[in-house]
Design a protein around this motif. Structure first.
Motif, short mmCIF file in Angstrom:
data_model
loop_
_atom_site.label_atom_id
_atom_site.label_comp_id
_atom_site.label_asym_id
_atom_site.label_seq_id
_atom_site.Cartn_x
_atom_site.Cartn_y
_atom_site.Cartn_z
N SER A 46 7.88 47.96 -23.32
CA SER A 46 7.99 48.29 -24.75
C SER A 46 8.16 49.78 -24.99
O SER A 46 8.69 50.19 -26.02
CB SER A 46 6.77 47.77 -25.51
OG SER A 46 5.58 48.40 -25.06
N THR A 47 7.72 50.61 -24.04
CA THR A 47 7.94 52.05 -24.17
C THR A 47 9.43 52.35 -24.33
O THR A 47 9.83 53.22 -25.12
CB THR A 47 7.39 52.79 -22.93
OG1 THR A 47 5.99 52.58 -22.85
CG2 THR A 47 7.65 54.28 -23.02
N VAL A 48 10.26 51.60 -23.61
CA VAL A 48 11.71 51.80 -23.68
C VAL A 48 12.34 50.90 -24.75
O VAL A 48 13.15 51.36 -25.56
CB VAL A 48 12.36 51.53 -22.31
CG1 VAL A 48 13.88 51.54 -22.41
CG2 VAL A 48 11.89 52.56 -21.31
N PHE A 49 11.97 49.61 -24.76
CA PHE A 49 12.66 48.67 -25.64
C PHE A 49 12.46 49.01 -27.12
O PHE A 49 13.37 48.82 -27.93
CB PHE A 49 12.19 47.24 -25.37
CG PHE A 49 12.89 46.23 -26.24
CD1 PHE A 49 14.22 45.92 -26.01
CD2 PHE A 49 12.23 45.61 -27.29
CE1 PHE A 49 14.88 45.00 -26.82
CE2 PHE A 49 12.87 44.70 -28.09
CZ PHE A 49 14.21 44.39 -27.85
N THR A 50 11.29 49.49 -27.51
CA THR A 50 11.04 49.80 -28.91
C THR A 50 12.04 50.82 -29.44
O THR A 50 12.44 50.77 -30.61
CB THR A 50 9.61 50.36 -29.08
OG1 THR A 50 8.68 49.40 -28.58
CG2 THR A 50 9.30 50.64 -30.55
#
Length: 239
Positions: A68-72
């Motif tokens: 989620s650090t990247v996907f968000t």
């Protein structure tokens, strides 16, 4: 998202709600009916507090924080760094979704063969892809496959982690599975917050993948306590 660009948020919301109801009806019709195991609240709580279950829950939180650090912030990264337009970004998010579907199906099959190896392979692969992501996203030709593989590995975490919980919780899995789902959400929230802090730094948007890679390596290390190599051959719960 593609629908929302022209019709607003209400139309895709209604479509997704209708699809969810339809899928629920299909599952109710095709899944075999069987009695739920008779377990007490004490059994359920004891299962959640078991060391192996707690380790899986920690692995889940770290793993979802990594993705989620990247996907968000994937859409801003694709527009501001790669230079894609809004329509292209929506299409790439669809590509990510296709990868997610494939990843979940493949990981479920592999987990039935060797749950431990699948867990470790998934998080090792995530660490590699996330580490490469900052160097892939500036160019369109490399950003597309990176988004696809990220979707595959992100989705692959779900069946393997839930299978681990089912294995370790034994005959009282209901509360343990529910708590593990909470860990998914905790990881997503933590990863989003961590990513937001980095995005606030000048140039930080590009380097989110390195933070995600570090978190994925953390999940990989923790996963060894959940399934030691010596237990790889144990029969897994079908994913």
């Amino acid at each position: 998202m593609l629908l929302g660009e022209d019709a607003g948020w209400r139309t895709p919301f209604a479509v997704l709600a209708g699809l969810a109801l339809a899928v629920t009806g299909v599952l109710a019709a095709v899944l075999p009916r069987q009695e739920a195991p008779a377990t007490s609240v004490r059994d359920e709580v004891a299962a959640v507090l078991g060391r192996r279950v707690l380790v899986v829950i920690a692995t889940t939180a770290f793993g979802l924080a990594a993705t989620s650090t990247v996907f968000t912030y994937l859409a801003p990264a694709l527009t501001e760094i790669t230079g894609f337009g809004a329509t292209a970004v929506s299409t790439l998010l669809l590509v990510h979704g296709v990868g997610s579907l494939a990843g979940g199906l493949v990981a479920g099959r592999l987990a039935d063969r060797s749950l431990g190896a699948t867990v470790r392979g998934t998080f090792a692969g995530l660490a590699v892809v996330l580490a490469i992501f900052p160097f892939a996203v500036p160019r369109g030709w490399s950003a597309v496959p990176a988004v696809l593989v990220l979707g595959m590995l992100t989705s692959a975490t779900t069946p393997v982690l839930q299978s681990l919980v089912l294995r370790h919780a034994g005959r009282a899995p209901t509360l343990a599975v529910s708590v593990n789902v909470c860990a998914f959400n905790i990881g997503i929230a933590a990863g989003s917050a961590l990513g937001g802090g980095l995005v606030a730094v000048d140039g930080g948007l590009r380097w989110l993948g390195l933070v995600g890679a570090a978190l994925s390596l953390g999940a990989l290390v923790i996963s060894y306590a959940a399934v030691p190599r010596s237990h790889d051959s144990l029969t897994s719960v079908p994913a």
